[in-house]
Design a protein around this motif. Structure first.
Motif, PDB file in Angstrom:
ATOM      1  N   ILE A   1       0.723  -1.381  -0.104  1.00 24.04           N
ATOM      2  CA  ILE A   1       0.070  -0.370   0.504  1.00 24.04           C
ATOM      3  C   ILE A   1       1.018   1.555  -0.059  1.00 24.04           C
ATOM      4  CG2 ILE A   1      -1.311   1.800   1.341  1.00 24.04           C
ATOM      5  CD1 ILE A   1      -2.898  -1.480   2.378  1.00 24.04           C
ATOM      6  N   ILE A   2       2.098   1.246   1.185  1.00 27.07           N
ATOM      7  CA  ILE A   2       2.854   2.453   1.094  1.00 27.07           C
ATOM      8  C   ILE A   2       3.491   2.497  -0.562  1.00 27.07           C
ATOM      9  CG2 ILE A   2       5.408   2.736   1.841  1.00 27.07           C
ATOM     10  CD1 ILE A   2       3.473   1.544   4.809  1.00 27.07           C
ATOM     11  N   TYR A   3       3.843   1.304  -1.131  1.00 25.54           N
ATOM     12  CA  TYR A   3       4.131   1.246  -2.182  1.00 25.54           C
ATOM     13  C   TYR A   3       3.663   1.894  -3.726  1.00 25.54           C
ATOM     14  CZ  TYR A   3       7.269   0.316  -6.131  1.00 25.54           C
ATOM     15  OH  TYR A   3       8.119   0.126  -7.266  1.00 25.54           O
ATOM     16  N   ALA A   4       2.764   1.530  -3.313  1.00 26.13           N
ATOM     17  CA  ALA A   4       1.631   1.534  -4.267  1.00 26.13           C
ATOM     18  C   ALA A   4       1.119   3.746  -4.096  1.00 26.13           C
ATOM     19  CB  ALA A   4       0.292   0.566  -4.113  1.00 26.13           C
ATOM     20  N   ILE A   5       0.702   3.570  -3.069  1.00 28.14           N
ATOM     21  CA  ILE A   5       0.784   5.362  -2.911  1.00 28.14           C
ATOM     22  C   ILE A   5       1.797   5.917  -3.317  1.00 28.14           C
ATOM     23  CG2 ILE A   5      -0.068   6.963  -1.525  1.00 28.14           C
ATOM     24  CD1 ILE A   5      -1.634   5.185   0.076  1.00 28.14           C
ATOM     25  N   GLY A   6       3.018   5.723  -2.702  1.00 26.25           N
ATOM     26  CA  GLY A   6       4.342   6.501  -2.987  1.00 26.25           C
ATOM     27  C   GLY A   6       4.763   7.055  -4.869  1.00 26.25           C
ATOM     28  N   SER A   7       4.188   5.417  -5.146  1.00 23.88           N
ATOM     29  CA  SER A   7       4.266   5.355  -7.148  1.00 23.88           C
ATOM     30  C   SER A   7       3.586   6.011  -7.707  1.00 23.88           C
ATOM     31  CB  SER A   7       4.989   3.837  -7.438  1.00 23.88           C
ATOM     32  OG  SER A   7       3.392   3.379  -7.405  1.00 23.88           O
ATOM     33  N   ALA A   8       2.528   6.047  -6.809  1.00 25.71           N
ATOM     34  CA  ALA A   8       1.043   7.034  -7.502  1.00 25.71           C
ATOM     35  C   ALA A   8       1.857   8.772  -7.873  1.00 25.71           C
ATOM     36  CB  ALA A   8       0.001   7.017  -6.770  1.00 25.71           C
ATOM     37  N   ILE A   9       1.650   8.478  -6.318  1.00 25.54           N
ATOM     38  CA  ILE A   9       2.483  10.187  -6.752  1.00 25.54           C
ATOM     39  C   ILE A   9       3.267  10.608  -7.286  1.00 25.54           C
ATOM     40  CG2 ILE A   9       3.039  11.878  -4.659  1.00 25.54           C
ATOM     41  CD1 ILE A   9       1.069   9.937  -2.146  1.00 25.54           C
ATOM     42  N   GLY A  10       4.974   9.868  -6.973  1.00 30.48           N
ATOM     43  CA  GLY A  10       5.258  10.106  -7.808  1.00 30.48           C
ATOM     44  C   GLY A  10       5.695   9.979  -9.713  1.00 30.48           C
TER      45      GLY A  10
END
Length: 93
Positions: free
Chosen positions: A44-53
């Motif tokens: 979840i953290i990776y998905a949110i961070g990669s979406a923002i990135g």
């Protein structure tokens, strides 16, 4: 017991939380068969961070987002470690 920066940054709660967030997701990222339910918080953290990135800099490859992911997981781990050490200090009084 006083709450020091060194104690918070390297407490067992901080290190344990960091390993819990990064290792299961990292294993699943390397080989899909190793994905386990423990990887869900990291995912979840990776998905949110990669979406923002991806929104901020779409030209980067997906593997580049591992650097902010690891830094973000360490930040979350420090917050958890601080809460744990603060609670432990309050109970010890």
């Amino acid at each position: 017991m006083t709450l020091t920066l060194r104690r918070v940054l390297a407490s067992p709660a901080t290190i344990g939380t960091f390993l819990l967030l990064v290792v299961p997701f990292g294993l699943g990222w390397l080989k899909t068969a190793l994905f386990s339910p423990l990887a869900l918080p990291g995912y979840i953290i990776y998905a949110i961070g990669s979406a923002i990135g991806h929104r901020l800099a779409p030209q980067f490859e997906l593997w580049v987002y591992w650097i902010p992911f690891v830094a973000g997981c360490y930040g979350i781990s420090v917050v958890v470690g601080t809460a744990y050490e603060w609670t432990r200090a309050v109970i010890a009084r």
